[in-house]
Enzyme design. Sequence first.
Site, PDB file in Angstrom:
ATOM      1  N   ARG A   1       0.735  -1.009   0.160  1.00 40.22           N
ATOM      2  CA  ARG A   1      -0.089   0.226  -0.166  1.00 40.22           C
ATOM      3  C   ARG A   1       0.473   0.929  -0.418  1.00 40.22           C
ATOM      4  NH1 ARG A   1      -1.574   2.058   4.299  1.00 40.22           N
ATOM      5  NH2 ARG A   1      -2.073   0.269   5.334  1.00 40.22           N
TER       6      ARG A   1
ATOM      7  N   TYR B   1     -13.437  16.937 -17.311  1.00 36.73           N
ATOM      8  CA  TYR B   1     -14.424  15.417 -17.215  1.00 36.73           C
ATOM      9  C   TYR B   1     -15.191  15.181 -16.125  1.00 36.73           C
ATOM     10  CZ  TYR B   1     -13.887  10.552 -16.456  1.00 36.73           C
ATOM     11  OH  TYR B   1     -14.983   9.132 -16.562  1.00 36.73           O
TER      12      TYR B   1
ATOM     13  N   ASP C   1      -4.530  17.912 -15.541  1.00 36.56           N
ATOM     14  CA  ASP C   1      -5.218  16.700 -15.985  1.00 36.56           C
ATOM     15  C   ASP C   1      -4.427  16.882 -17.351  1.00 36.56           C
ATOM     16  OD1 ASP C   1      -6.343  13.986 -17.270  1.00 36.56           O
ATOM     17  OD2 ASP C   1      -7.910  14.949 -16.164  1.00 36.56           O
TER      18      ASP C   1
ATOM     19  N   LYS D   1      -6.398   5.460 -20.144  1.00 32.65           N
ATOM     20  CA  LYS D   1      -6.761   6.318 -21.436  1.00 32.65           C
ATOM     21  C   LYS D   1      -4.949   5.503 -22.523  1.00 32.65           C
ATOM     22  CE  LYS D   1      -9.957   7.300 -20.094  1.00 32.65           C
ATOM     23  NZ  LYS D   1     -10.396   8.767 -18.774  1.00 32.65           N
TER      24      LYS D   1
HETATM   25  C1  PLP Z   1     -11.323   8.805 -17.446  1.00 31.62           C
HETATM   26  C2  PLP Z   1     -10.609  10.646 -17.477  1.00 31.62           C
HETATM   27  C3  PLP Z   1     -10.316  10.912 -15.842  1.00 31.62           C
HETATM   28  C4  PLP Z   1     -10.663  10.102 -15.017  1.00 31.62           C
HETATM   29  O1  PLP Z   1      -9.773   8.496 -14.896  1.00 31.62           O
HETATM   30  P1  PLP Z   1     -10.664   6.697 -14.762  1.00 31.62           P
HETATM   31  O2  PLP Z   1      -8.957   6.444 -14.858  1.00 31.62           O
HETATM   32  O3  PLP Z   1     -11.533   6.754 -15.193  1.00 31.62           O
HETATM   33  O4  PLP Z   1     -10.497   7.143 -13.214  1.00 31.62           O
HETATM   34  C5  PLP Z   1      -9.918  12.047 -15.807  1.00 31.62           C
HETATM   35  N1  PLP Z   1      -9.646  12.788 -16.252  1.00 31.62           N
HETATM   36  C6  PLP Z   1      -9.867  12.966 -17.599  1.00 31.62           C
HETATM   37  C7  PLP Z   1      -9.531  13.770 -18.408  1.00 31.62           C
HETATM   38  C8  PLP Z   1     -10.884  11.462 -18.278  1.00 31.62           C
HETATM   39  O5  PLP Z   1     -10.584  11.622 -19.734  1.00 31.62           O
END
Ligand code: PLP
Length: 398
Positions: A56, A109, A181, A206
Site C-alpha cells: 500500500r 471530465y 489533467d 487512456k
Molecule cells: C477518464 C478520465 C479521467 C478519470 O480517469 P479514470 O481512470 O477513469 O478514473 C480523468 N480525466 C480525464 C480527462 C479522463 O479522460
Amino acid sequence: MSPRLVPCSKSAFATRAIHGAGETDPATGALVAPIVQSTTYRQLGIGRDLGHTYSRASNPTVAALERALGSLEGSLPALCTSSGMAAITTLFLATLQHGQRVVCGDVVYGGTVRLLRQVLTAFGVEAVFVDTSDGPALGRALVGGARILFLESPANPTLKLTDLAAASAAARAAGALCVVDNTFLTPAHQDAFALGADVVLHSTTKYLEGHNATLGGALLTKDARLRERLDLVRKSLGTIQAPFEAWLTLRGLKTLELRLARHAASALALARALASHPAVARVHYPWLDSFPQLELARRQQKSGGGIVAVELAGGLAAAKRFVEALELWSLAENLGAPESIVTHPATMTHAAYTSEERARLAITDGLVRLSVGLEDPADLLADLEQALRAVETAEVSA
Ligand SMILES: *Cc1c(COP(=O)(O)O)cnc(C)c1O
C-alpha cells in the site's frame, strides 16, 4: 554483463518511453520489469529494509512505472494510483483544507465535476467553474482566492483549449497551485510542465496504458515536498495502483509515441472528411482550419490528438440512430484505445451536468465523441459514412 542503458533527460522521448524505468531487476537482469505480486517484504532488521515494506506504501513494479513516467514528463517519479479519479482524489485531499477554493475549468471530465460538487462540498471545499479559455474570466475567478487552479486542455468533450502558459502564470500570480489533467495528449504531444503546470495528472487508463485493459492514474510534480505529501496521503487513503496494472501500463508506454502519432493522423483525416458531410453540423478538432483556437493548438500541442467531437445536424434522434448504425465503432465509455469508441456525452460521460449547463457548454444532444482507434482509417471512415447514410435515410422517411 554490459552496463544497462539508463536514459538521461537528453534522450529522445521514444528512448525514455522504453528505458525510462532504468534497471528493473538487478537480481536476474530481466529485461522486462517483473510483476512483483507481494503484499509485504522481508526486512533485514528493525528499521532496515530493501526499499519496500508494504504494497500500500510502495511496490517495485509500480515504482518502475513511476520512474518511467517521471522520465517522460521530466519531473520527479510519478505517484501511480488505482484510477484517474483516485489520482484526483489523492491530490485534492493532500492539498486542500476546509474553506479553500478550487477554480476549475467549466468543461472537464465529468467525474472531476461530480467529485467536487457531490463529495468535496461536504468537507467545506468550494468549487468555482469558469471558462478557462477566457483570460479575463479566469482572472476574475482567481481574485476570489484559490488554492488550486484545475485545467484540462483539450477539454472533454468539446476540445476547447486553454492557453496553459497564460493560465499557469495567472495561477502563480494568485498563489494557486496549477494542476493540468494531461490525459488527452499525454507527455508525447503536450509538455504541460514546460507550459507552467505545478502538478500534471493522467488517467493512465487512456492512452498511456492504451489497450482498454486497466484502470490507473498518475500524479507528477517537480516539488519534492509536495511529492512527499502526496505519497503520505496515497498511503493513508490506500489509492496506490496494483502491480499487474502497473506492468501492463509499462508495456503500453513503450509504444505510446507510435500509437499516439497514428491516433492523431487518423483523427485529422476523419475530422477533415466529416467536416464537409451534409448530416454533420460541426466538427470540433484542434488541427482543423475551422477550429477557432487553431493558432493556440499549433503553439501548445504537438498534434490535434486522437479525439474528434462531431455535432450531428439532426440532434438527439440523429445521434441515437448514428451510434446504433455503427458497426466497427463501439458505443462505450473510455477513449485512447486501439478499438475505436463512440460516446454520447450528454447521456453518458457528462450526464452530471444539468441540461442548461450542457447547452451553455456546447455539449448538445447531437454531439458524439469519437475516440479514433488504431484500425485502418479507411475502414473507420467507411463505417462512419454508412452510419451517416442511415441517419439521412431515417430523416427523409420521417
Ligand atoms: C477518464 C478520465 C479521467 C478519470 O480517469 P479514470 O481512470 O477513469 O478514473 C480523468 N480525466 C480525464 C480527462 C479522463 O479522460
